[in-house]
Design a protein around this motif. Structure first.
Motif, PDB file in Angstrom:
ATOM      1  N   UNK A 145       0.837  -1.203   0.000  1.00  0.00           N
ATOM      2  CA  UNK A 145       0.000   0.000   0.000  1.00  0.00           C
ATOM      3  C   UNK A 145       0.872   1.253   0.000  1.00  0.00           C
ATOM      4  N   UNK A 146       1.934   1.238   0.799  1.00  0.00           N
ATOM      5  CA  UNK A 146       2.836   2.392   0.855  1.00  0.00           C
ATOM      6  C   UNK A 146       3.456   2.679  -0.506  1.00  0.00           C
ATOM      7  N   UNK A 147       3.613   1.639  -1.319  1.00  0.00           N
ATOM      8  CA  UNK A 147       4.183   1.798  -2.661  1.00  0.00           C
ATOM      9  C   UNK A 147       3.132   2.128  -3.707  1.00  0.00           C
ATOM     10  N   UNK A 148       1.865   2.267  -3.288  1.00  0.00           N
ATOM     11  CA  UNK A 148       0.804   2.643  -4.213  1.00  0.00           C
ATOM     12  C   UNK A 148       0.284   1.522  -5.079  1.00  0.00           C
ATOM     13  N   UNK A 149       0.392   0.284  -4.599  1.00  0.00           N
ATOM     14  CA  UNK A 149      -0.092  -0.868  -5.362  1.00  0.00           C
ATOM     15  C   UNK A 149      -1.524  -1.203  -4.956  1.00  0.00           C
ATOM     16  N   UNK A 170      -4.439   2.826   5.688  1.00  0.00           N
ATOM     17  CA  UNK A 170      -3.321   2.940   4.750  1.00  0.00           C
ATOM     18  C   UNK A 170      -3.817   2.876   3.311  1.00  0.00           C
ATOM     19  N   UNK A 171      -4.782   2.015   3.037  1.00  0.00           N
ATOM     20  CA  UNK A 171      -5.334   1.907   1.687  1.00  0.00           C
ATOM     21  C   UNK A 171      -6.049   3.195   1.292  1.00  0.00           C
ATOM     22  N   UNK A 172      -6.779   3.784   2.244  1.00  0.00           N
ATOM     23  CA  UNK A 172      -7.485   5.036   1.966  1.00  0.00           C
ATOM     24  C   UNK A 172      -6.496   6.151   1.634  1.00  0.00           C
ATOM     25  N   UNK A 173      -5.465   6.294   2.448  1.00  0.00           N
ATOM     26  CA  UNK A 173      -4.498   7.367   2.233  1.00  0.00           C
ATOM     27  C   UNK A 173      -3.680   7.143   0.961  1.00  0.00           C
ATOM     28  N   UNK A 174      -3.472   5.880   0.595  1.00  0.00           N
ATOM     29  CA  UNK A 174      -2.729   5.580  -0.632  1.00  0.00           C
ATOM     30  C   UNK A 174      -3.575   5.824  -1.877  1.00  0.00           C
ATOM     31  N   UNK A 175      -4.895   5.854  -1.713  1.00  0.00           N
ATOM     32  CA  UNK A 175      -5.789   6.083  -2.839  1.00  0.00           C
ATOM     33  C   UNK A 175      -5.824   4.941  -3.829  1.00  0.00           C
ATOM     34  N   UNK A 176      -5.595   3.723  -3.347  1.00  0.00           N
ATOM     35  CA  UNK A 176      -5.558   2.559  -4.232  1.00  0.00           C
ATOM     36  C   UNK A 176      -6.834   1.741  -4.106  1.00  0.00           C
ATOM     37  N   UNK A 177      -7.082   0.923  -5.105  1.00  0.00           N
ATOM     38  CA  UNK A 177      -8.187  -0.029  -5.029  1.00  0.00           C
ATOM     39  C   UNK A 177      -7.819  -1.099  -4.019  1.00  0.00           C
TER      40      UNK A 177
END
Length: 351
Positions: free
Chosen positions: A86-90, A111-118
């Motif tokens: 998640x930190x890497x934007x995956x 962490x997923x919310x802040x990363x903006x990832x699915x």
């Protein structure tokens, strides 16, 4: 169409279902596998035509040539492997349960919310047409206000070898050992039946009492490195936020049931009987016109897209998809309450 490049983390038995689902999709490429067991990893990659192999998520991230991840590691490994992704934007589709406790699940959701990832939890019974149609009917007030329900998830792999020899094969033995990261039947399939029931009911758990039971299965409760201490059966009494009450139970000792789920849910205007039995999706209803005669009718079932398809579609569309990590955290909170209730003499606990 730009291909979505998928990395598989964890290459055990369930990983094959993920790989096969992605391989069947146009514009999806399986580009790498991750596993600390080199034999499993290389056999998996060879089977699915995957060219890149890594023994850690860190190594895979250093390479970085992937867009999305299926995390198919054991329960206890979900948190430490997902957080750096998640930190890497995956984008991440994680197997259930999301974590081993609510605190970790919340951190993953945040962490997923802040990363903006699915982000998605692979609650596979969302793939069943009867479940999705039942949830739609309840949401449209077809059965009125939900009052009562009963739900079960029954397996028999501890009483027969149809899926393999549980006392000889690591893929089953780890599920019986808390030291190996198992939450027992509660975490393995209890999470499914809690989602099955509360998703259809349209309301989350408000209060919970639970009894867990581990049965004697081997001399000294030990087979090789595996201490067989994880729970084999779970029974729960549940109250939902909408006021409905119900019973939920799950077992690996249900002789005669290979892998069967059932929900019966009753409202002020009707009832639904939702089943996944012998790989068949069944929905029956007794609605207002049939209540006096208590007549149940088979309901038509529209086709549904699988979690894997919806995950990839969400990535392409740049949109959120359900069930997400927030849902996983909500379910984990109920699982934590079940464990706490059992440890406290089956006391009723608020969630």
């Amino acid at each position: 169409m730009k291909p979505v490049r998928v990395l598989i983390v964890g290459t055990g038995g369930m990983a094959n279902a993920h790989a096969e689902a992605y391989a069947a999709m146009e514009g999806v490429e399986l580009v790498g596998g991750v596993d600390r067991n080199p034999d499993n990893l290389h056999a998996f990659n060879a089977k699915h035509g995957i060219t890149h192999a890594f023994d850690s998520v860190v190594d895979a991230l250093e390479w970085g040539a992937f867009d999305a991840v299926s995390n198919v590691t054991p329960d206890a490994v979900h948190f430490p492997t997902t957080m750096p992704l998640l930190a890497a934007g995956k984008h991440v589709l994680c197997e259930k349960p999301l974590a081993v406790n609510h605190g970790e699940a919340v951190q993953m959701a945040e962490a997923a919310f802040h990363a903006g990832v699915v982000n998605m939890v692979n609650l596979t019974y969302r793939n069943i047409p009867a479940v999705m149609e039942a949830a739609r009917l309840v949401g449209e007030d077809t059965i009125g206000e939900v009052r009562h329900f009963e739900a079960s998830y029954l397996q028999s792999w501890l009483t027969q070898p149809a899926w393999g020899k549980w006392n000889e094969e690591a893929q089953w033995l780890w599920r019986l050992s808390s030291k190996h990261g198992s939450l027992g039947v509660l975490g393995d399939v209890g999470v499914h039946i809690l989602d099955f029931a509360t998703f259809v009911a349209g309301s989350n758990t408000e209060r919970m009492s639970c009894r867990l039971r581990t049965f004697d299965k081997a001399p000294g409760g030990q087979i090789g490195e595996y201490t067989l201490d994880a729970n084999d059966s779970a029974t729960m009494q549940v109250q939902l936020h909408n006021g409905a009450v119900g019973v939920v139970h799950a077992s690996r000792m249900a002789s005669g049931h290979l892998n069967d789920l059932r929900l019966r849910i009753f409202g002020t205007k009707g009832g639904l009987d939702v089943r996944w039995e012998n790989d068949q999706s069944i929905l029956r209803a007794c609605l207002e016109g049939d209540l006096m005669e208590a007549t149940w009718q088979d309901m038509p079932l529209p086709a549904v897209k699988t979690n894997y398809v919806r995950f990839i579609e969400a990535i392409r569309a740049g949109e959120a998809v359900l069930p997400d990590f927030d849902r996983g955290a909500i379910l984990q909170q109920a699982l934590d309450a079940a464990v706490a209730s059992d440890a406290d003499g089956c006391r009723d606990l608020a969630i």
